[in-house]
Design a protein around this motif. Structure first.
Motif, PDB file in Angstrom:
ATOM      1  N   PHE A 137       0.733  -1.089  -0.106  1.00  0.00           N
ATOM      2  CA  PHE A 137      -0.056  -0.010  -0.009  1.00  0.00           C
ATOM      3  C   PHE A 137       0.930   1.252   0.014  1.00  0.00           C
ATOM      4  N   SER A 138       2.053   1.240  -0.616  1.00  0.00           N
ATOM      5  CA  SER A 138       2.786   2.493  -0.685  1.00  0.00           C
ATOM      6  C   SER A 138       2.304   3.694  -1.004  1.00  0.00           C
ATOM      7  N   ASP A 139       1.291   3.704  -1.842  1.00  0.00           N
ATOM      8  CA  ASP A 139       0.726   4.905  -2.319  1.00  0.00           C
ATOM      9  C   ASP A 139      -0.434   5.321  -1.351  1.00  0.00           C
ATOM     10  N   GLY A 140      -0.977   4.364  -0.572  1.00  0.00           N
ATOM     11  CA  GLY A 140      -1.806   4.880   0.523  1.00  0.00           C
ATOM     12  C   GLY A 140      -3.362   4.802  -0.049  1.00  0.00           C
ATOM     13  N   GLN A 141      -3.550   4.499  -1.568  1.00  0.00           N
ATOM     14  CA  GLN A 141      -4.893   4.535  -1.958  1.00  0.00           C
ATOM     15  C   GLN A 141      -4.920   3.103  -2.558  1.00  0.00           C
ATOM     16  N   PRO A 142      -5.448   2.317  -1.884  1.00  0.00           N
ATOM     17  CA  PRO A 142      -5.586   0.869  -2.400  1.00  0.00           C
ATOM     18  C   PRO A 142      -6.885   0.844  -3.352  1.00  0.00           C
ATOM     19  N   PRO A 143      -6.953  -0.023  -4.247  1.00  0.00           N
ATOM     20  CA  PRO A 143      -8.067  -0.263  -5.021  1.00  0.00           C
ATOM     21  C   PRO A 143      -9.174  -0.856  -4.051  1.00  0.00           C
ATOM     22  N   ALA A 144     -10.518  -0.508  -4.579  1.00  0.00           N
ATOM     23  CA  ALA A 144     -11.538  -0.928  -3.719  1.00  0.00           C
ATOM     24  C   ALA A 144     -11.515  -2.327  -3.129  1.00  0.00           C
ATOM     25  N   GLU A 145     -11.069  -3.175  -3.750  1.00  0.00           N
ATOM     26  CA  GLU A 145     -11.077  -4.696  -3.586  1.00  0.00           C
ATOM     27  C   GLU A 145      -9.868  -4.906  -2.164  1.00  0.00           C
ATOM     28  N   ASP A 146      -8.996  -3.992  -2.122  1.00  0.00           N
ATOM     29  CA  ASP A 146      -8.142  -4.150  -1.223  1.00  0.00           C
ATOM     30  C   ASP A 146      -8.311  -3.294   0.139  1.00  0.00           C
ATOM     31  N   LEU A 147      -9.320  -2.333   0.127  1.00  0.00           N
ATOM     32  CA  LEU A 147      -9.638  -1.304   1.207  1.00  0.00           C
ATOM     33  C   LEU A 147      -9.906  -2.218   2.596  1.00  0.00           C
ATOM     34  N   GLY A 148     -10.436  -3.413   2.509  1.00  0.00           N
ATOM     35  CA  GLY A 148     -10.632  -4.036   3.824  1.00  0.00           C
ATOM     36  C   GLY A 148      -9.167  -4.676   4.290  1.00  0.00           C
ATOM     37  N   LYS A 149      -8.307  -5.130   3.347  1.00  0.00           N
ATOM     38  CA  LYS A 149      -7.033  -5.604   3.837  1.00  0.00           C
ATOM     39  C   LYS A 149      -6.243  -4.506   4.413  1.00  0.00           C
ATOM     40  N   LEU A 150      -6.363  -3.255   3.846  1.00  0.00           N
ATOM     41  CA  LEU A 150      -5.606  -2.208   4.535  1.00  0.00           C
ATOM     42  C   LEU A 150      -6.312  -1.887   5.776  1.00  0.00           C
ATOM     43  N   MET A 151      -7.411  -1.638   5.997  1.00  0.00           N
ATOM     44  CA  MET A 151      -7.907  -1.374   7.281  1.00  0.00           C
ATOM     45  C   MET A 151      -7.975  -2.601   8.411  1.00  0.00           C
ATOM     46  N   GLY A 152      -7.614  -3.809   7.982  1.00  0.00           N
ATOM     47  CA  GLY A 152      -7.132  -4.884   8.917  1.00  0.00           C
ATOM     48  C   GLY A 152      -5.591  -4.706   9.440  1.00  0.00           C
ATOM     49  N   LEU A 153      -4.925  -4.374   8.366  1.00  0.00           N
ATOM     50  CA  LEU A 153      -3.512  -4.163   8.562  1.00  0.00           C
ATOM     51  C   LEU A 153      -3.473  -2.862   9.237  1.00  0.00           C
ATOM     52  N   GLU A 154      -4.291  -1.918   9.274  1.00  0.00           N
ATOM     53  CA  GLU A 154      -4.026  -0.765  10.230  1.00  0.00           C
ATOM     54  C   GLU A 154      -4.496  -1.037  11.452  1.00  0.00           C
ATOM     55  N   LEU A 155      -5.458  -2.021  11.623  1.00  0.00           N
ATOM     56  CA  LEU A 155      -5.802  -2.424  13.005  1.00  0.00           C
ATOM     57  C   LEU A 155      -4.626  -3.274  13.622  1.00  0.00           C
ATOM     58  N   GLY A 156      -3.947  -4.036  12.962  1.00  0.00           N
ATOM     59  CA  GLY A 156      -2.855  -4.744  13.367  1.00  0.00           C
ATOM     60  C   GLY A 156      -1.751  -3.910  13.749  1.00  0.00           C
ATOM     61  N   ILE A 157      -1.460  -2.941  13.300  1.00  0.00           N
ATOM     62  CA  ILE A 157      -0.409  -2.023  13.521  1.00  0.00           C
ATOM     63  C   ILE A 157      -0.787  -1.298  14.899  1.00  0.00           C
ATOM     64  N   GLN A 158      -2.013  -0.866  14.922  1.00  0.00           N
ATOM     65  CA  GLN A 158      -2.318  -0.376  16.364  1.00  0.00           C
ATOM     66  C   GLN A 158      -2.410  -1.245  17.362  1.00  0.00           C
ATOM     67  N   TYR A 159      -2.702  -2.418  17.038  1.00  0.00           N
ATOM     68  CA  TYR A 159      -2.701  -3.549  18.168  1.00  0.00           C
ATOM     69  C   TYR A 159      -1.498  -3.675  18.624  1.00  0.00           C
ATOM     70  N   GLU A 160      -0.493  -3.812  17.500  1.00  0.00           N
ATOM     71  CA  GLU A 160       1.185  -4.093  17.884  1.00  0.00           C
ATOM     72  C   GLU A 160       1.760  -2.651  18.897  1.00  0.00           C
ATOM     73  N   GLN A 161       1.283  -1.606  18.327  1.00  0.00           N
ATOM     74  CA  GLN A 161       1.717  -0.187  18.871  1.00  0.00           C
ATOM     75  C   GLN A 161       1.270  -0.378  20.337  1.00  0.00           C
ATOM     76  N   GLY A 162       0.136  -0.764  20.670  1.00  0.00           N
ATOM     77  CA  GLY A 162      -0.572  -0.723  22.069  1.00  0.00           C
ATOM     78  C   GLY A 162       0.066  -1.832  22.777  1.00  0.00           C
ATOM     79  N   TRP A 163       0.562  -2.970  22.286  1.00  0.00           N
ATOM     80  CA  TRP A 163       1.241  -4.079  23.057  1.00  0.00           C
ATOM     81  C   TRP A 163       2.482  -3.641  23.515  1.00  0.00           C
ATOM     82  N   ILE A 164       3.203  -2.829  22.526  1.00  0.00           N
ATOM     83  CA  ILE A 164       4.568  -2.394  22.657  1.00  0.00           C
ATOM     84  C   ILE A 164       4.578  -1.323  23.880  1.00  0.00           C
ATOM     85  N   ALA A 165       3.646  -0.502  23.662  1.00  0.00           N
ATOM     86  CA  ALA A 165       3.648   0.780  24.970  1.00  0.00           C
ATOM     87  C   ALA A 165       3.280   0.204  26.141  1.00  0.00           C
ATOM     88  N   TRP A 166       2.421  -0.869  26.209  1.00  0.00           N
ATOM     89  CA  TRP A 166       1.810  -1.455  27.206  1.00  0.00           C
ATOM     90  C   TRP A 166       3.358  -2.380  28.115  1.00  0.00           C
TER      91      TRP A 166
END
Length: 179
Positions: A137-166
């Motif tokens: 997702f280098s350009d930040g604008q995924p095709p419509a069929e990849d939007l859900g994948k990007l949203m899941g990935l963003e949640l994964g990033i936030q999840y890991e950041q939360g665990w790291i801070a904790w």
């Protein structure tokens, strides 16, 4: 969610052999839904019997033939039906969190090591997620069929950041108790 649904979701990407599917599973859905390779092969057989996937044998020279699986319209219909089912909150089962409940009775040096190991694991996972994001997702604008994948990935990033801070916070607090 059943493993069958996770496999059908993977096959929406493209036709895959069982081996390809298992590798793809390990680097995508496998981040939040675990399955062994034998489980995947068993489920593919069931999905074929249900008419949710088809398979084609691809002849290869010098190595075993490859069987490629594709999702059928029946499989797509099953995914749509499954998507209407209520989603349950995931259950958390974590030995580390249970140990914290009895912090006055556990070996604190061992606990520090376990939290530090968890911290490192979450940092590694975060690095993998960043790599996937930067490559796919280098350009930040995924095709419509990849939007859900990007949203899941963003949640994964936030999840890991939360665990790291904790983990960092826990290690600081355990260090203060040492003194």
């Amino acid at each position: 969610m059943a493993l069958s649904h996770a496999i059908l979701v993977c096959l929406t990407e493209r036709p895959m052999s069982g081996y390809d599917l298992a590798k793809f599973f390990d680097t995508s859905i496998g981040f939040f839904w675990k399955a062994t390779h034998p489980q995947i092969y068993r489920e593919l057989k069931k999905l074929g019997e249900q008419g949710h996937v088809t398979s084609i044998e691809e002849i290869q020279s010098g190595k075993p033939n490859r069987i490629a699986y594709s999702i059928t319209q029946s499989g797509k219909d099953a995914l749509k039906e499954w998507s209407r089912e209520p989603v349950a909150l995931p259950l958390i089962k974590d030995d580390l969190l249970v140990r914290l409940q009895a912090i006055e009775y556990v070996d604190k040096d061992a606990l520090r090591e376990q939290v530090a190991a968890r911290l490192e694991a979450h940092r590694e996972q975060l690095g993998q997620y960043y790599h996937i994001r930067d490559v796919r997702f280098s350009d930040g604008q995924p095709p419509a069929e990849d939007l859900g994948k990007l949203m899941g990935l963003e949640l994964g990033i936030q999840y890991e950041q939360g665990w790291i801070a904790w983990c960092e916070s826990v290690l600081q607090r355990l260090e203060k108790q040492k003194s």
